[in-house]
Structure formats: C-alpha cells, structure tokens
Design a protein around this motif. Structure first.
Motif, PDB file in Angstrom:
ATOM      1  N   SER A  50     -12.667  49.849 -17.826  1.00 35.84           N
ATOM      2  CA  SER A  50     -13.943  50.123 -17.173  1.00 35.84           C
ATOM      3  C   SER A  50     -13.651  50.903 -15.906  1.00 35.84           C
ATOM      4  O   SER A  50     -12.540  50.809 -15.363  1.00 35.84           O
ATOM      5  CB  SER A  50     -14.664  48.829 -16.799  1.00 35.84           C
ATOM      6  OG  SER A  50     -14.987  48.084 -17.944  1.00 35.84           O
ATOM      7  N   LEU A  51     -14.642  51.643 -15.427  1.00 38.66           N
ATOM      8  CA  LEU A  51     -14.476  52.309 -14.137  1.00 38.66           C
ATOM      9  C   LEU A  51     -14.644  51.276 -13.037  1.00 38.66           C
ATOM     10  O   LEU A  51     -15.519  50.408 -13.102  1.00 38.66           O
ATOM     11  CB  LEU A  51     -15.485  53.437 -13.970  1.00 38.66           C
ATOM     12  CG  LEU A  51     -15.151  54.715 -14.712  1.00 38.66           C
ATOM     13  CD1 LEU A  51     -16.298  55.734 -14.585  1.00 38.66           C
ATOM     14  CD2 LEU A  51     -13.853  55.336 -14.205  1.00 38.66           C
ATOM     15  N   GLU A 111      -9.897  50.819 -14.854  1.00 41.68           N
ATOM     16  CA  GLU A 111      -9.267  49.512 -14.641  1.00 41.68           C
ATOM     17  C   GLU A 111      -9.085  48.816 -15.984  1.00 41.68           C
ATOM     18  O   GLU A 111     -10.031  48.688 -16.763  1.00 41.68           O
ATOM     19  CB  GLU A 111     -10.162  48.673 -13.719  1.00 41.68           C
ATOM     20  CG  GLU A 111      -9.721  47.257 -13.526  1.00 41.68           C
ATOM     21  CD  GLU A 111     -10.570  46.254 -14.322  1.00 41.68           C
ATOM     22  OE1 GLU A 111     -10.024  45.191 -14.672  1.00 41.68           O
ATOM     23  OE2 GLU A 111     -11.745  46.530 -14.585  1.00 41.68           O
ATOM     24  N   LEU A 112      -7.856  48.408 -16.255  1.00 42.42           N
ATOM     25  CA  LEU A 112      -7.542  47.627 -17.442  1.00 42.42           C
ATOM     26  C   LEU A 112      -7.920  46.180 -17.195  1.00 42.42           C
ATOM     27  O   LEU A 112      -7.583  45.621 -16.140  1.00 42.42           O
ATOM     28  CB  LEU A 112      -6.040  47.715 -17.749  1.00 42.42           C
ATOM     29  CG  LEU A 112      -5.480  46.767 -18.808  1.00 42.42           C
ATOM     30  CD1 LEU A 112      -6.022  47.121 -20.185  1.00 42.42           C
ATOM     31  CD2 LEU A 112      -3.958  46.784 -18.796  1.00 42.42           C
ATOM     32  N   PHE A 152      -7.904  59.984 -20.902  1.00 46.23           N
ATOM     33  CA  PHE A 152      -9.001  59.563 -20.038  1.00 46.23           C
ATOM     34  C   PHE A 152      -8.722  59.913 -18.582  1.00 46.23           C
ATOM     35  O   PHE A 152      -9.608  60.332 -17.855  1.00 46.23           O
ATOM     36  CB  PHE A 152      -9.247  58.049 -20.156  1.00 46.23           C
ATOM     37  CG  PHE A 152      -9.980  57.657 -21.402  1.00 46.23           C
ATOM     38  CD1 PHE A 152     -11.324  57.936 -21.557  1.00 46.23           C
ATOM     39  CD2 PHE A 152      -9.317  57.005 -22.417  1.00 46.23           C
ATOM     40  CE1 PHE A 152     -12.004  57.570 -22.708  1.00 46.23           C
ATOM     41  CE2 PHE A 152      -9.976  56.630 -23.574  1.00 46.23           C
ATOM     42  CZ  PHE A 152     -11.329  56.914 -23.724  1.00 46.23           C
ATOM     43  N   ALA A 153      -7.485  59.710 -18.142  1.00 48.84           N
ATOM     44  CA  ALA A 153      -7.083  59.969 -16.752  1.00 48.84           C
ATOM     45  C   ALA A 153      -5.557  59.918 -16.712  1.00 48.84           C
ATOM     46  O   ALA A 153      -4.925  59.374 -17.624  1.00 48.84           O
ATOM     47  CB  ALA A 153      -7.672  58.911 -15.815  1.00 48.84           C
ATOM     48  N   THR A 209       1.061  55.201 -14.481  1.00 51.76           N
ATOM     49  CA  THR A 209       0.856  56.643 -14.562  1.00 51.76           C
ATOM     50  C   THR A 209       1.390  57.138 -15.901  1.00 51.76           C
ATOM     51  O   THR A 209       2.449  56.687 -16.351  1.00 51.76           O
ATOM     52  CB  THR A 209       1.573  57.353 -13.387  1.00 51.76           C
ATOM     53  OG1 THR A 209       1.055  56.816 -12.160  1.00 51.76           O
ATOM     54  CG2 THR A 209       1.367  58.845 -13.426  1.00 51.76           C
ATOM     55  N   ALA A 210       0.675  58.076 -16.486  1.00 51.91           N
ATOM     56  CA  ALA A 210       1.087  58.650 -17.781  1.00 51.91           C
ATOM     57  C   ALA A 210       2.540  59.111 -17.725  1.00 51.91           C
ATOM     58  O   ALA A 210       2.946  59.759 -16.763  1.00 51.91           O
ATOM     59  CB  ALA A 210       0.183  59.816 -18.163  1.00 51.91           C
ATOM     60  N   GLY A 211       3.318  58.729 -18.727  1.00 51.99           N
ATOM     61  CA  GLY A 211       4.713  59.156 -18.822  1.00 51.99           C
ATOM     62  C   GLY A 211       5.681  58.368 -17.979  1.00 51.99           C
ATOM     63  O   GLY A 211       6.881  58.612 -18.032  1.00 51.99           O
TER      64      GLY A 211
END
Length: 160
Positions: free
Chosen positions: A70-71, A80-81, A111-112, A154-156
């Motif tokens: 959710s935001l 937010e997870l 998504f982000a 963060t991605a990656g």
C-alpha cells in the motif's frame, strides 16, 4: 484478489489480540472495520495496481492471511510491504516466503525502485523476516507515538 464478501475472513484474521497487538489500535477488528479495509483494498488496487491480497495455501486452499503493498506517507509516499497471518499459521516460514515472493513481484512489475516496511518495536519476529529477505534498517517512523523500526529494500540490492 479478494471477493466482495470476504470481510468475514478479514474480521476472523484480526479477531484476537494475538493478531492485532502489533497493529495500529492494538484491538480486535469489528466486522465494520473489516468491511472498510476491504473497500479500501479494492480502491488501492484500482488506483495503484497493488494492495493487500488474500493469501491462500497452495496445498489445500485454506485462508492463511493477507499481504501486499500500500502507499504510505504524506508528501513523500513510499510503497509499504505489510502482512498479517492467522495465528495458527505462525512459525511455519510463510511470512518469509510471502515477503520474498512479494518483493520479487514488486520489482518485476516496476512499481518503484524501493519499498519500505515497518513494525511495532516489540515485533521482533517480523523484524527478523524483513532482514532475512534483505531489507536494511533505516530511520524509524513514528506511528501512534511509537518509534517503529523501519526497513527498506532497493531493487537489485539484497543485504541478506
């Protein structure tokens, strides 16, 4: 995704102090609150393309809980997870499996570039899950007057 008549599952999930003690309000949910949350999740899905989803067992289809994104936040909104599992499902590795799978899905959907998660200060089990999937600690968020441990992924980047 949820069905329109799933509010009873949500209310049952959050019907005990064990499953609500670390949530805002720290009290069992009424049917009305469950119905409101369900409406909100349908709205989030329509607006953001993600929400908190119904989690079912792969082996027998039983209801396990809810989890998703959710935001969260005011001016700077972060995804937010969040997750909540039925009390009888605790300790079986579901939270880690769900959080890991959702992280992969979130980044795969673009998504982000990052997302956050926070916990009640006493919820060490969830803090362990978040660090186990590679989330890094960041500045706490104040919620209901509590300084809540906050994590970011963060991605990656997985710091497991």
């Amino acid at each position: 995704m949820w069905e329109p008549d799933d509010a009873g599952l949500i209310q049952e999930l959050h019907s005990t102090i064990e499953t609500t003690r670390y949530l805002s309000g720290a009290a069992p949910w009424s049917q009305e609150k469950a119905e409101e949350r369900l409406r909100n999740w349908f709205g989030e899905q329509a607006r953001e393309g993600t929400t908190k989803y119904k989690i079912l067992s792969r082996e027998d289809g039983r209801f396990i809980g809810r989890a998703g994104f959710s935001l969260f936040g005011g001016d700077r909104q972060d995804f937010e997870l969040g997750y909540s599992l039925r009390h009888r499902e605790w300790g079986q590795g579901y939270a880690t499996e769900i959080a890991n799978g959702l992280a992969d899905w979130f980044f795969g959907q673009n998504f982000a570039p990052q997302f956050i998660a926070f916990t009640h200060p006493d919820n060490t089990a969830s803090q362990h899950v978040l660090t186990k999937i590679g989330m890094r600690s960041r500045m706490p968020i104040i919620i209901d007057g509590l300084s809540c441990p906050t994590f970011e992924l963060t991605a990656g980047i997985r710091s497991a």
